[in-house]
Motif scaffolding. Structure first.
Motif, PDB file in Angstrom:
ATOM      1  N   TYR A 108      50.220  40.966  59.793  1.00  0.00           N
ATOM      2  CA  TYR A 108      49.489  39.858  59.193  1.00  0.00           C
ATOM      3  C   TYR A 108      49.462  40.117  57.697  1.00  0.00           C
ATOM      4  N   ASN A 109      48.871  39.212  56.936  1.00  0.00           N
ATOM      5  CA  ASN A 109      48.828  39.359  55.483  1.00  0.00           C
ATOM      6  C   ASN A 109      47.387  39.559  55.040  1.00  0.00           C
ATOM      7  N   TYR A 110      47.150  40.613  54.259  1.00  0.00           N
ATOM      8  CA  TYR A 110      45.840  40.872  53.676  1.00  0.00           C
ATOM      9  C   TYR A 110      45.991  41.103  52.176  1.00  0.00           C
ATOM     10  N   VAL A 111      45.086  40.516  51.386  1.00  0.00           N
ATOM     11  CA  VAL A 111      45.011  40.771  49.950  1.00  0.00           C
ATOM     12  C   VAL A 111      43.547  40.891  49.564  1.00  0.00           C
ATOM     13  N   GLY A 112      43.192  41.959  48.879  1.00  0.00           N
ATOM     14  CA  GLY A 112      41.813  42.096  48.424  1.00  0.00           C
ATOM     15  C   GLY A 112      41.687  43.174  47.372  1.00  0.00           C
ATOM     16  N   GLY A 113      40.606  43.072  46.584  1.00  0.00           N
ATOM     17  CA  GLY A 113      40.351  44.092  45.583  1.00  0.00           C
ATOM     18  C   GLY A 113      39.339  43.640  44.548  1.00  0.00           C
ATOM     19  N   PRO A 114      38.855  44.586  43.731  1.00  0.00           N
ATOM     20  CA  PRO A 114      37.896  44.285  42.676  1.00  0.00           C
ATOM     21  C   PRO A 114      38.583  43.924  41.366  1.00  0.00           C
ATOM     22  N   GLY A 115      37.880  43.151  40.540  1.00  0.00           N
ATOM     23  CA  GLY A 115      38.447  42.818  39.234  1.00  0.00           C
ATOM     24  C   GLY A 115      37.600  41.828  38.475  1.00  0.00           C
ATOM     25  N   TRP A 116      38.257  40.786  37.972  1.00  0.00           N
ATOM     26  CA  TRP A 116      37.638  39.830  37.063  1.00  0.00           C
ATOM     27  C   TRP A 116      38.044  38.410  37.457  1.00  0.00           C
ATOM     28  N   GLU A 117      37.109  37.448  37.340  1.00  0.00           N
ATOM     29  CA  GLU A 117      37.447  36.062  37.689  1.00  0.00           C
ATOM     30  C   GLU A 117      38.304  35.394  36.619  1.00  0.00           C
ATOM     31  N   ARG A 118      38.438  36.028  35.465  1.00  0.00           N
ATOM     32  CA  ARG A 118      39.264  35.495  34.384  1.00  0.00           C
ATOM     33  C   ARG A 118      40.276  36.561  33.966  1.00  0.00           C
ATOM     34  N   GLY A 119      41.536  36.170  33.849  1.00  0.00           N
ATOM     35  CA  GLY A 119      42.558  37.086  33.374  1.00  0.00           C
ATOM     36  C   GLY A 119      42.472  37.290  31.873  1.00  0.00           C
ATOM     37  N   ASP A 120      43.053  38.400  31.393  1.00  0.00           N
ATOM     38  CA  ASP A 120      43.030  38.717  29.961  1.00  0.00           C
ATOM     39  C   ASP A 120      44.274  39.558  29.664  1.00  0.00           C
ATOM     40  N   ARG A 121      45.133  39.068  28.774  1.00  0.00           N
ATOM     41  CA  ARG A 121      46.367  39.795  28.467  1.00  0.00           C
ATOM     42  C   ARG A 121      46.099  41.113  27.756  1.00  0.00           C
ATOM     43  N   ASN A 122      44.922  41.273  27.164  1.00  0.00           N
ATOM     44  CA  ASN A 122      44.590  42.499  26.442  1.00  0.00           C
ATOM     45  C   ASN A 122      43.734  43.463  27.269  1.00  0.00           C
ATOM     46  N   ARG A 123      43.567  43.178  28.532  1.00  0.00           N
ATOM     47  CA  ARG A 123      42.734  44.042  29.366  1.00  0.00           C
ATOM     48  C   ARG A 123      43.440  45.375  29.632  1.00  0.00           C
ATOM     49  N   VAL A 124      42.660  46.450  29.612  1.00  0.00           N
ATOM     50  CA  VAL A 124      43.144  47.781  29.978  1.00  0.00           C
ATOM     51  C   VAL A 124      42.354  48.217  31.209  1.00  0.00           C
ATOM     52  N   ILE A 125      43.064  48.531  32.276  1.00  0.00           N
ATOM     53  CA  ILE A 125      42.450  48.820  33.564  1.00  0.00           C
ATOM     54  C   ILE A 125      42.593  50.307  33.864  1.00  0.00           C
ATOM     55  N   GLY A 126      41.494  50.964  34.159  1.00  0.00           N
ATOM     56  CA  GLY A 126      41.521  52.342  34.611  1.00  0.00           C
ATOM     57  C   GLY A 126      41.314  52.403  36.106  1.00  0.00           C
ATOM     58  N   TYR A 127      41.975  53.337  36.772  1.00  0.00           N
ATOM     59  CA  TYR A 127      41.763  53.473  38.211  1.00  0.00           C
ATOM     60  C   TYR A 127      42.075  54.900  38.662  1.00  0.00           C
ATOM     61  N   HIS A 128      41.498  55.250  39.793  1.00  0.00           N
ATOM     62  CA  HIS A 128      41.716  56.554  40.433  1.00  0.00           C
ATOM     63  C   HIS A 128      41.789  56.286  41.935  1.00  0.00           C
ATOM     64  N   LEU A 129      42.870  56.667  42.568  1.00  0.00           N
ATOM     65  CA  LEU A 129      43.037  56.472  44.004  1.00  0.00           C
ATOM     66  C   LEU A 129      42.827  57.788  44.743  1.00  0.00           C
TER      67      LEU A 129
END
Length: 280
Positions: A108-129
């Protein structure tokens, strides 16, 4: 392939309920509590209110577990998406950006995750998996849309992926563009086209822009996605990204999330970690 949910499904999802973790109250009580939103942060207060997409206004103050088919809203200041077209998948998120996505099977297909309701070309995203046991893609994901462009031109609507990990090959059969390095990671750009497929603006023909890493990003380390580098690389191919900060589409705003996508995988699994805003 990626499927999108409609606003009607979003509305029905509210009825299904979202249960806050660690609560001894009944599901109905959790829904009532969720409808009493915490006071918005100063950053949120500075933004125009969301009025077109009512489902996006629901807010949850503490760790929240999503198990239904369709849900969207905010946990603390984090916007989230959670969507599946079948199967069993759950998404847990807290106000600090800690998340865990579990799925059973993969037909099946699943898509989910945290973020922002508005995109921003200058956004810098940090993450740790902490773990990834076989997602199709772990990726920065979002949309750009220009309502004033010819809707028959695929460039008017763009779905984009900045892939970090995955068991599937991104952008298969697409047009390969430039290669570049961002924050020490080598990427190749790819463009594919989707014809008359579900999107944030009903059924449409649109482009997908991809940044594919030369190697998967390792678990257990802090990473940074400098999104402006990817936009600039796409533009060097002549692939323009439409406006990422609007509510003009019919079904969703141009959101931007750190997403886990699962489809056509052999077995169930888990992705967990933390996301933060790494910008200045």
């Amino acid at each position: 392939m990626t499927y999108r949910f409609t606003q009607a499904l979003l509305t029905s999802a509210l009825i299904l309920g979202i249960a806050g973790c660690g609560s001894s109250s009944t599901p109905d009580a959790d829904i009532d509590a969720a409808q009493q939103p915490p006071e918005a942060s100063a950053a949120e207060q500075a933004k125009p209110p969301i009025s077109k997409f009512k489902a996006y206004t629901q807010r949850f103050g503490g760790e929240t577990l999503l198990t239904q088919s369709h849900a969207t809203g905010h946990v603390g200041d984090w916007f989230f998406t959670h969507w599946k077209d079948g199967g069993e998948a759950s998404f847990k998120l807290d106000p600090q950006g800690n998340f865990k996505i579990d799925w059973i099977g993969g037909d099946y297909n699943y898509v989910g995750g945290p973020g922002w309701e508005r995109g921003d070309r200058n956004r810098v995203i940090g993450y740790h998996l902490n773990e990834d046991s076989g997602a199709s893609y772990v990726t920065l994901y979002g949309w750009g849309y220009n309502k004033d462009m010819d809707p028959t031109d695929p460039a008017h609507l763009v779905e984009y992926y900045v892939v970090q990990r995955g068991v599937r090959t991104p952008g298969q059969g697409g047009e390969e563009g430039v290669s570049f390095t961002s924050n020490g990671v080598e990427y190749t750009t790819i463009r594919t086209v989707r014809r008359e497929k579900p999107s944030i603006n009903n059924t449409a023909t649109f482009y997908q822009y991809w940044s594919k890493p030369k190697e998967q990003l390792p678990l257990g380390q802090d990473h940074k996605i400098i999104f402006a580098d990817h936009v600039a690389a796409w533009e060097r191919n002549g692939w323009k990204l439409p406006d990422m900060d609007n509510f003009d589409a019919s079904d969703d705003p141009t959101y931007q999330v750190f997403a886990v996508e699962v489809f056509m995988v052999e077995k169930g699994g888990t992705v967990s970690g933390r996301v933060w805003d790494a910008g200045p």
